[in-house]
Design a protein around this motif. Structure first.
Motif, PDB file in Angstrom:
ATOM      1  N   CYS A   1       0.405   3.823   1.408  1.00  0.00           N
ATOM      2  CA  CYS A   1       0.552   4.382   2.797  1.00  0.00           C
ATOM      3  C   CYS A   1       1.812   3.736   3.870  1.00  0.00           C
ATOM      4  O   CYS A   1       2.491   4.533   4.565  1.00  0.00           O
ATOM      5  CB  CYS A   1      -0.738   4.181   3.536  1.00  0.00           C
ATOM      6  SG  CYS A   1      -1.110   2.306   3.906  1.00  0.00           S
TER       7      CYS A   1
ATOM      8  N   ARG B   1      -6.668   0.227  -6.879  1.00  0.00           N
ATOM      9  CA  ARG B   1      -7.559   0.991  -5.774  1.00  0.00           C
ATOM     10  C   ARG B   1      -8.338  -0.084  -4.734  1.00  0.00           C
ATOM     11  O   ARG B   1      -9.228  -0.808  -5.139  1.00  0.00           O
ATOM     12  CB  ARG B   1      -8.563   2.062  -6.182  1.00  0.00           C
ATOM     13  CG  ARG B   1      -9.301   2.733  -5.195  1.00  0.00           C
ATOM     14  CD  ARG B   1      -8.953   3.999  -4.930  1.00  0.00           C
ATOM     15  NE  ARG B   1      -8.441   5.188  -5.470  1.00  0.00           N
ATOM     16  CZ  ARG B   1      -7.299   5.974  -4.940  1.00  0.00           C
ATOM     17  NH1 ARG B   1      -7.068   5.774  -3.739  1.00  0.00           N
ATOM     18  NH2 ARG B   1      -6.975   6.993  -5.353  1.00  0.00           N
ATOM     19  N   ARG B   2      -7.969   0.454  -3.175  1.00  0.00           N
ATOM     20  CA  ARG B   2      -8.917  -0.339  -2.380  1.00  0.00           C
ATOM     21  C   ARG B   2      -9.146   0.527  -1.373  1.00  0.00           C
ATOM     22  O   ARG B   2      -8.421   0.778  -0.654  1.00  0.00           O
ATOM     23  CB  ARG B   2      -7.795  -1.657  -1.818  1.00  0.00           C
ATOM     24  CG  ARG B   2      -7.414  -2.800  -2.786  1.00  0.00           C
ATOM     25  CD  ARG B   2      -6.643  -3.727  -1.925  1.00  0.00           C
ATOM     26  NE  ARG B   2      -5.938  -4.732  -2.677  1.00  0.00           N
ATOM     27  CZ  ARG B   2      -4.869  -5.322  -2.412  1.00  0.00           C
ATOM     28  NH1 ARG B   2      -4.619  -5.517  -1.286  1.00  0.00           N
ATOM     29  NH2 ARG B   2      -4.205  -6.170  -3.413  1.00  0.00           N
ATOM     30  N   GLY B   3     -10.451   0.890  -1.300  1.00  0.00           N
ATOM     31  CA  GLY B   3     -11.020   1.906  -0.361  1.00  0.00           C
ATOM     32  C   GLY B   3     -10.344   3.369  -0.825  1.00  0.00           C
ATOM     33  O   GLY B   3     -10.283   3.651  -2.026  1.00  0.00           O
ATOM     34  N   SER B   4      -9.854   3.690   0.147  1.00  0.00           N
ATOM     35  CA  SER B   4      -9.016   5.070  -0.332  1.00  0.00           C
ATOM     36  C   SER B   4      -7.571   4.880  -0.264  1.00  0.00           C
ATOM     37  O   SER B   4      -6.933   6.057  -0.955  1.00  0.00           O
ATOM     38  CB  SER B   4      -9.335   6.195   0.981  1.00  0.00           C
ATOM     39  OG  SER B   4      -8.600   5.592   2.067  1.00  0.00           O
ATOM     40  N   TRP B   5      -7.127   3.874  -0.381  1.00  0.00           N
ATOM     41  CA  TRP B   5      -5.742   3.637  -0.901  1.00  0.00           C
ATOM     42  C   TRP B   5      -5.067   2.950  -2.019  1.00  0.00           C
ATOM     43  O   TRP B   5      -6.199   2.150  -2.500  1.00  0.00           O
ATOM     44  CB  TRP B   5      -5.138   2.858   0.546  1.00  0.00           C
ATOM     45  CG  TRP B   5      -5.256   3.645   1.768  1.00  0.00           C
ATOM     46  CD1 TRP B   5      -6.061   3.426   2.879  1.00  0.00           C
ATOM     47  CD2 TRP B   5      -4.258   4.815   1.924  1.00  0.00           C
ATOM     48  NE1 TRP B   5      -5.598   4.277   3.668  1.00  0.00           N
ATOM     49  CE2 TRP B   5      -4.554   4.984   3.261  1.00  0.00           C
ATOM     50  CE3 TRP B   5      -3.076   5.304   1.485  1.00  0.00           C
ATOM     51  CZ2 TRP B   5      -4.155   6.014   4.246  1.00  0.00           C
ATOM     52  CZ3 TRP B   5      -2.406   6.318   2.151  1.00  0.00           C
ATOM     53  CH2 TRP B   5      -2.951   6.868   3.187  1.00  0.00           C
TER      54      TRP B   5
ATOM     55  N   CYS C   1       0.806  -1.155  -0.067  1.00  0.00           N
ATOM     56  CA  CYS C   1      -0.047   0.040  -0.157  1.00  0.00           C
ATOM     57  C   CYS C   1       0.870   0.891   0.140  1.00  0.00           C
ATOM     58  O   CYS C   1       1.887   1.431   0.672  1.00  0.00           O
ATOM     59  CB  CYS C   1      -0.907  -0.076   1.278  1.00  0.00           C
ATOM     60  SG  CYS C   1      -1.972   1.479   1.308  1.00  0.00           S
TER      61      CYS C   1
END
Length: 115
Positions: free
Chosen positions: A63, A93-97, A61
């Motif tokens: 993040c 894309r997975r959710g907001s990440w 990710c």
């Protein structure tokens, strides 16, 4: 006798200096390889590839990557975008990440340049 000569392989062309001439890369392949080499010619991008490749599975990710290379998220995202455009990573894309995964065949293309 003419038949036997036709079956023999043609000798490689020789340069005026006496060395064998090798066929150069065609322009399309050279452009493709240059894009690939430009993508990995940056230390941060090499770090990112190494970090993602070390994961199990080979994905990370964004993040997690920002902290690992001690850069801001927009800077890391820029480097990841370059790697995606070169085909070395995929982006999901997975959710907001955004998650990035290695494309093994493209890493093999980098290795093949030097073999």
């Amino acid at each position: 006798m003419a038949l036997k000569k036709a079956l023999l392989p043609k000798p490689a062309p020789v340069s005026p200096c006496g060395g064998a001439l090798l066929a150069p890369l065609d322009r399309e392949r050279a452009d493709e390889l240059a894009l690939l080499l430009k993508a990995v010619a940056d230390p941060v991008r090499l770090q990112l590839l190494s970090l993602i490749r070390a994961g199990d599975p080979q994905e990370s990710c964004v993040c997690d990557l920002t902290e690992a290379v001690d850069l801001s998220q927009p800077t890391v995202s820029h480097h990841l975008k370059v790697l995606v455009e070169a085909g070395l990573l995929t982006r999901e894309r997975r959710g907001s990440w955004a998650w990035f995964a290695i494309v093994p065949s493209r890493l093999a293309d980098v290795a093949a340049i030097f073999s």
